[in-house]
Design an enzyme around this catalytic site. Sequence first.
Site, PDB file in Angstrom:
ATOM      1  N   PRO A  22      10.317  -8.148   3.455  1.00 43.40           N
ATOM      2  CA  PRO A  22      10.547  -7.823   4.869  1.00 43.40           C
ATOM      3  C   PRO A  22       9.432  -8.415   5.720  1.00 43.40           C
ATOM      4  O   PRO A  22       8.254  -8.196   5.442  1.00 43.40           O
ATOM      5  CB  PRO A  22      10.490  -6.283   4.883  1.00 43.40           C
ATOM      6  CG  PRO A  22       9.682  -5.907   3.687  1.00 43.40           C
ATOM      7  CD  PRO A  22       9.862  -6.995   2.671  1.00 43.40           C
ATOM      8  N   CYS A 106       2.067  -2.370   5.698  1.00 44.54           N
ATOM      9  CA  CYS A 106       1.845  -3.194   6.890  1.00 44.54           C
ATOM     10  C   CYS A 106       0.394  -3.087   7.365  1.00 44.54           C
ATOM     11  O   CYS A 106      -0.116  -1.991   7.567  1.00 44.54           O
ATOM     12  CB  CYS A 106       2.790  -2.775   8.012  1.00 44.54           C
ATOM     13  SG  CYS A 106       2.523  -3.718   9.523  1.00 44.54           S
TER      14      CYS A 106
END
Length: 324
Positions: A22, A106
């Site tokens: 992703p 992240c």
Amino acid sequence: MGDRRELKIGDLTIRHPYVLAPMAGVTDLPFRLLCKEQGAGLLCMEMVSAKALQYKNKNTKALLSIHPEEYPVSLQLFGSEPDVISEQAKALEELPFQILDINMGCPVPKVVKNGEGSALMKQPRLVHEIVSRTVKATRKPVTVKIRKGFDDTCVNAVEIARIIEDAGAAAVAVHGRTREQYYSGKADWDIIRQVKEAVRIPVIGNGDVTCVQDALHMMEQTGCDGVMIGRGARGNPWIFRELKCYDETGRIPPRPEIGEIREMMLRHARLQVKYKGEYSGIREMRGHVSWYTRGLRGSARLREEINKVETYQELEELLQEKLM
């Protein structure tokens, strides 16, 4: 060679264990479709904020579009509140994705500042609560993406992976860098091996895979069940064709020639225009064109000029002229 590798996540069997990572602003629907065509086993969507979904943010809704041709696909949520993430997992359940992923990797400052993404690596109890509540809230397999740790004083991927397994997740993806490293330096594949040895659920390795040999080395060195490819796939959907071909025949097909690269860019641009309209679609293509043309003759000048392109027609003319 034979089709010898499969990746099982929950009750889902993925025939080629090569996963498109992703990436915000990259793994949108048009790019995922191209990677699927080339042979990616599993596609991951851009990460979506659970909180933004709760507040019915319009821009967030656009990130949720899924095409039947891209199955299996993984939808990734990020957040730090167990009730918000689990409620949104339940609310999204009817959408046609096959796997729900939770982002705990992240490194972006505004995400980390909110205690989300890789900041969760510092909160083992909260990790357990988020994962266990989400697993209970949805019938779909839940996976989690983590990093090696938050920084060099907090290298705890093994501990966090055990917690994730205990909480009922179906698989874990491990990026071999700490949050502090972002994407710099070298990915530590040994931490992926340590996680693989510590848990029974499938482990997907991530970090520094840019070609077939990298993926094979990662599998050999770590024993991981699947390989996740992020930056190595930008401007290079062919990496999945090469991996699939190697798995099936033992051969690596030749790299695409300039004509094929140009055609892929134009197809990508047409998909962008189809799904996002010409204004946004072509502007977003500018970054992709830079990745596709890296290292090609005349690419520096092309990259300067690409930023002036505003229509599909202009893009086509520029590519025909500059990429001979």
